[in-house]
Design a protein around this motif. Sequence first.
Motif, PDB file in Angstrom:
ATOM      1  N   ALA A 140     -18.089   7.681  36.156  1.00  0.00           N
ATOM      2  CA  ALA A 140     -18.103   8.644  37.124  1.00  0.00           C
ATOM      3  C   ALA A 140     -17.996   6.693  37.558  1.00  0.00           C
ATOM      4  O   ALA A 140     -17.554   7.185  39.727  1.00  0.00           O
ATOM      5  CB  ALA A 140     -19.607   8.156  37.857  1.00  0.00           C
ATOM      6  N   GLY A 141     -16.943   5.924  37.491  1.00  0.00           N
ATOM      7  CA  GLY A 141     -15.968   5.190  38.736  1.00  0.00           C
ATOM      8  C   GLY A 141     -17.108   4.157  38.720  1.00  0.00           C
ATOM      9  O   GLY A 141     -16.964   2.823  39.341  1.00  0.00           O
ATOM     10  N   ILE A 142     -18.521   3.818  37.984  1.00  0.00           N
ATOM     11  CA  ILE A 142     -19.789   2.750  38.685  1.00  0.00           C
ATOM     12  C   ILE A 142     -19.931   1.276  37.906  1.00  0.00           C
ATOM     13  O   ILE A 142     -20.082   1.978  36.345  1.00  0.00           O
ATOM     14  CB  ILE A 142     -21.109   3.688  38.487  1.00  0.00           C
ATOM     15  N   ALA A 143     -19.938   0.527  38.663  1.00  0.00           N
ATOM     16  CA  ALA A 143     -19.957  -0.994  37.041  1.00  0.00           C
ATOM     17  C   ALA A 143     -21.245  -1.042  37.932  1.00  0.00           C
ATOM     18  O   ALA A 143     -22.246  -0.926  38.742  1.00  0.00           O
ATOM     19  CB  ALA A 143     -19.128  -2.013  37.922  1.00  0.00           C
ATOM     20  N   VAL A 144     -21.846  -1.282  36.664  1.00  0.00           N
ATOM     21  CA  VAL A 144     -23.527  -1.653  37.254  1.00  0.00           C
ATOM     22  C   VAL A 144     -23.967  -3.529  36.764  1.00  0.00           C
ATOM     23  O   VAL A 144     -23.442  -4.476  36.320  1.00  0.00           O
ATOM     24  CB  VAL A 144     -24.443  -1.581  35.255  1.00  0.00           C
ATOM     25  N   ARG A 145     -24.327  -3.637  37.715  1.00  0.00           N
ATOM     26  CA  ARG A 145     -24.419  -5.129  37.696  1.00  0.00           C
ATOM     27  C   ARG A 145     -25.682  -5.220  37.893  1.00  0.00           C
ATOM     28  O   ARG A 145     -27.587  -4.965  37.914  1.00  0.00           O
ATOM     29  CB  ARG A 145     -24.781  -5.878  39.899  1.00  0.00           C
ATOM     30  N   ARG A 146     -26.746  -5.944  37.422  1.00  0.00           N
ATOM     31  CA  ARG A 146     -27.856  -6.378  36.963  1.00  0.00           C
ATOM     32  C   ARG A 146     -28.600  -8.260  37.368  1.00  0.00           C
ATOM     33  O   ARG A 146     -27.533  -8.892  37.120  1.00  0.00           O
ATOM     34  CB  ARG A 146     -28.297  -7.308  35.042  1.00  0.00           C
ATOM     35  N   ASP A 147     -29.791  -8.075  38.197  1.00  0.00           N
ATOM     36  CA  ASP A 147     -30.306  -9.494  38.370  1.00  0.00           C
ATOM     37  C   ASP A 147     -31.670  -9.508  38.019  1.00  0.00           C
ATOM     38  O   ASP A 147     -32.337  -9.162  39.201  1.00  0.00           O
ATOM     39  CB  ASP A 147     -30.025  -9.775  40.700  1.00  0.00           C
ATOM     40  N   ASP A 148     -31.700  -9.607  37.357  1.00  0.00           N
ATOM     41  CA  ASP A 148     -33.261  -9.494  36.661  1.00  0.00           C
ATOM     42  C   ASP A 148     -33.989 -11.024  36.906  1.00  0.00           C
ATOM     43  O   ASP A 148     -33.221 -11.890  36.949  1.00  0.00           O
ATOM     44  CB  ASP A 148     -32.823  -9.144  35.154  1.00  0.00           C
ATOM     45  N   SER A 149     -35.012 -11.305  36.848  1.00  0.00           N
ATOM     46  CA  SER A 149     -36.270 -12.282  36.811  1.00  0.00           C
ATOM     47  C   SER A 149     -35.804 -12.940  35.841  1.00  0.00           C
ATOM     48  O   SER A 149     -36.086 -11.710  34.322  1.00  0.00           O
ATOM     49  CB  SER A 149     -37.228 -11.679  37.735  1.00  0.00           C
ATOM     50  N   THR A 150     -36.358 -13.777  35.705  1.00  0.00           N
ATOM     51  CA  THR A 150     -36.758 -14.472  34.304  1.00  0.00           C
ATOM     52  C   THR A 150     -37.936 -14.403  33.734  1.00  0.00           C
ATOM     53  O   THR A 150     -38.224 -14.506  32.339  1.00  0.00           O
ATOM     54  CB  THR A 150     -36.014 -15.972  34.401  1.00  0.00           C
ATOM     55  N   ASP A 151     -38.500 -14.510  34.525  1.00  0.00           N
ATOM     56  CA  ASP A 151     -40.321 -14.630  34.265  1.00  0.00           C
ATOM     57  C   ASP A 151     -40.824 -13.084  34.579  1.00  0.00           C
ATOM     58  O   ASP A 151     -42.415 -13.001  34.680  1.00  0.00           O
ATOM     59  CB  ASP A 151     -40.480 -15.687  34.919  1.00  0.00           C
ATOM     60  N   LEU A 152     -40.464 -12.270  34.687  1.00  0.00           N
ATOM     61  CA  LEU A 152     -41.245 -10.716  34.306  1.00  0.00           C
ATOM     62  C   LEU A 152     -41.812 -10.783  33.654  1.00  0.00           C
ATOM     63  O   LEU A 152     -41.605 -10.577  31.965  1.00  0.00           O
ATOM     64  CB  LEU A 152     -39.891 -10.221  34.665  1.00  0.00           C
ATOM     65  N   ARG A 180     -16.172   8.957  43.659  1.00  0.00           N
ATOM     66  CA  ARG A 180     -15.728   7.694  44.764  1.00  0.00           C
ATOM     67  C   ARG A 180     -16.423   6.557  44.431  1.00  0.00           C
ATOM     68  O   ARG A 180     -15.960   5.134  44.502  1.00  0.00           O
ATOM     69  CB  ARG A 180     -17.049   7.648  46.044  1.00  0.00           C
ATOM     70  N   GLY A 181     -17.124   6.388  42.793  1.00  0.00           N
ATOM     71  CA  GLY A 181     -16.729   5.189  42.117  1.00  0.00           C
ATOM     72  C   GLY A 181     -18.021   4.271  42.795  1.00  0.00           C
ATOM     73  O   GLY A 181     -18.546   4.890  43.716  1.00  0.00           O
ATOM     74  N   GLY A 182     -18.600   3.559  42.344  1.00  0.00           N
ATOM     75  CA  GLY A 182     -18.671   1.709  42.728  1.00  0.00           C
ATOM     76  C   GLY A 182     -20.032   1.195  42.062  1.00  0.00           C
ATOM     77  O   GLY A 182     -19.215   0.531  41.505  1.00  0.00           O
ATOM     78  N   THR A 183     -20.323   1.002  42.934  1.00  0.00           N
ATOM     79  CA  THR A 183     -21.865  -0.172  42.022  1.00  0.00           C
ATOM     80  C   THR A 183     -22.664   0.306  41.624  1.00  0.00           C
ATOM     81  O   THR A 183     -23.736   0.556  43.318  1.00  0.00           O
ATOM     82  CB  THR A 183     -21.715  -1.476  42.602  1.00  0.00           C
ATOM     83  N   LEU A 184     -23.861   0.026  41.279  1.00  0.00           N
ATOM     84  CA  LEU A 184     -25.046   0.349  40.632  1.00  0.00           C
ATOM     85  C   LEU A 184     -25.516  -1.271  40.059  1.00  0.00           C
ATOM     86  O   LEU A 184     -25.697  -1.490  39.381  1.00  0.00           O
ATOM     87  CB  LEU A 184     -25.345   1.277  39.421  1.00  0.00           C
ATOM     88  N   THR A 185     -26.580  -1.689  41.415  1.00  0.00           N
ATOM     89  CA  THR A 185     -27.472  -2.809  41.065  1.00  0.00           C
ATOM     90  C   THR A 185     -28.771  -2.586  40.695  1.00  0.00           C
ATOM     91  O   THR A 185     -29.440  -1.834  41.518  1.00  0.00           O
ATOM     92  CB  THR A 185     -26.918  -4.174  42.704  1.00  0.00           C
ATOM     93  N   VAL A 186     -28.865  -3.242  39.820  1.00  0.00           N
ATOM     94  CA  VAL A 186     -30.302  -2.723  38.985  1.00  0.00           C
ATOM     95  C   VAL A 186     -31.433  -4.751  39.248  1.00  0.00           C
ATOM     96  O   VAL A 186     -30.528  -5.549  38.730  1.00  0.00           O
ATOM     97  CB  VAL A 186     -30.518  -2.766  38.029  1.00  0.00           C
ATOM     98  N   THR A 187     -32.490  -4.663  39.608  1.00  0.00           N
ATOM     99  CA  THR A 187     -32.652  -6.221  40.772  1.00  0.00           C
ATOM    100  C   THR A 187     -34.556  -5.534  40.096  1.00  0.00           C
ATOM    101  O   THR A 187     -34.915  -4.870  40.225  1.00  0.00           O
ATOM    102  CB  THR A 187     -32.699  -6.020  41.359  1.00  0.00           C
ATOM    103  N   THR A 188     -35.033  -6.922  39.264  1.00  0.00           N
ATOM    104  CA  THR A 188     -36.005  -6.891  38.587  1.00  0.00           C
ATOM    105  C   THR A 188     -36.739  -8.032  39.060  1.00  0.00           C
ATOM    106  O   THR A 188     -36.209  -8.911  39.213  1.00  0.00           O
ATOM    107  CB  THR A 188     -35.720  -6.342  37.198  1.00  0.00           C
ATOM    108  N   ARG A 189     -38.031  -7.573  39.573  1.00  0.00           N
ATOM    109  CA  ARG A 189     -38.448  -8.757  40.300  1.00  0.00           C
ATOM    110  C   ARG A 189     -40.257  -8.958  39.823  1.00  0.00           C
ATOM    111  O   ARG A 189     -40.648  -7.769  39.348  1.00  0.00           O
ATOM    112  CB  ARG A 189     -38.641  -9.325  41.763  1.00  0.00           C
ATOM    113  N   ARG A 190     -40.917 -10.110  39.743  1.00  0.00           N
ATOM    114  CA  ARG A 190     -42.405 -10.119  40.568  1.00  0.00           C
ATOM    115  C   ARG A 190     -42.620 -10.341  41.576  1.00  0.00           C
ATOM    116  O   ARG A 190     -42.587 -11.267  42.151  1.00  0.00           O
ATOM    117  CB  ARG A 190     -43.021 -10.949  39.341  1.00  0.00           C
ATOM    118  N   GLN A 191     -43.719  -9.389  41.986  1.00  0.00           N
ATOM    119  CA  GLN A 191     -44.800  -9.319  42.944  1.00  0.00           C
ATOM    120  C   GLN A 191     -45.035  -9.378  43.692  1.00  0.00           C
ATOM    121  O   GLN A 191     -46.307  -8.217  43.362  1.00  0.00           O
ATOM    122  CB  GLN A 191     -43.783  -8.065  44.350  1.00  0.00           C
TER     123      GLN A 191
END
Length: 275
Positions: A140-152, A180-191
Motif C-alpha cells: 500500500a506504500g505505507i511507511a511505519v514510524r514507531r514512537d515508543d515509550s521507554t518505560d511502558l 495514495r500511500g502515506g505514513t502510519l505512526t504508532v505511538t505508545t505512552r503511559r498515561q
Amino acid sequence: MDRLGRNRNDDRQQTGNAPSDDLERRVEHRTYELQEMHRHTLQVEKLRALSRFSASVAHELNNPLQGMLTVLGGLQRRAELSDEDRQLLEAALGEGRRMRQLLRSLQEFARPSAGRQVVMDVQATLDGLLLMLAPDLERAGIAVRRDDSTDLPRILADTDRIVLVFESLVVNAIEACQGRGGTLTVTTRRQGDRVSVALTDTGVGMDEAEQAQIFQPFYTTKPAVKGTGLGLPVSHGIVRSHGGEIQVHSRPGQRATFTVLLPVRGSAVEEGTGD
C-alpha cells in the motif's frame, strides 16, 4: 386602566401557556425515547441474526482459508517466481489475510469473551503484528514510524482480543491510505494508570459526522465490497470489556488517529516490566 388590564390579561395568558409548553416538551422527549427504543430493538434483532449467521460462516470458511494461506505462504518462501507472479502471489496472500481478519471479526462479534487475561507486553505485541502485516503495508506504500515509550508497563489483558483490536486499526489505516500511500505512526505512552496506543495514518480522514457514527454496528465509510461495519464496533466492545476506551480524532483529507487506552490493572503487573 385599560393598559393595566391588558397587561394583566397578557400575564395570565403567558402563565396559562407554561403548563402546556411543559407538557409538549415532555411529550416530545418521550416520543424521542420511544423512537430510540424502537431503533435499539431493531438493532438487537440485527445483531442476533448476525451472530447466528457469522458462527456458521466462520466455522465453514476458517479451516480451508487457513490451509490456502499455508500453501500460498510456502510458495512465497520456496518457489522461484517472476516478479509479476510474485506480485500476484503477494496480492492473493494479502486478500486471504484480509478475509481471515474479517472472519475473526465475525467470530468476535458473535461470541462473548472467555475472560482469560494474562500479562501482556504491548510493544512486543505490536512488533509481531506489524511484522505480520508488513507485506500489506509495503504494497500500500505505507511507511511505519514507531514512537515508543521507554518505560511502558505491561498490562493484564486478553491478548488474542487486543491483537484483534490493533489488527483492525492497522487494516483500517491501510485501506484509508489505499492508492495514495502515506505514513502510519504508532505511538505508545503511559498515561497515569493506563497505557495509550495511538495509530495515526495520513489517509483520507473523516468528518465529524462520520466520527460520531464510526463505532456503530453496520456503519462503514468503505465501499460495500470491502466494508461490513463490524471491525470498529467489535474493537470498541473489546476495549470497553477491558475497562478501556478508544478515541478518534480526524480531519477530512488529512489524517486519522485512533487511540486505545487500556488500564495497567495493578502493581503486580508493573513489577514484571523489567523482565
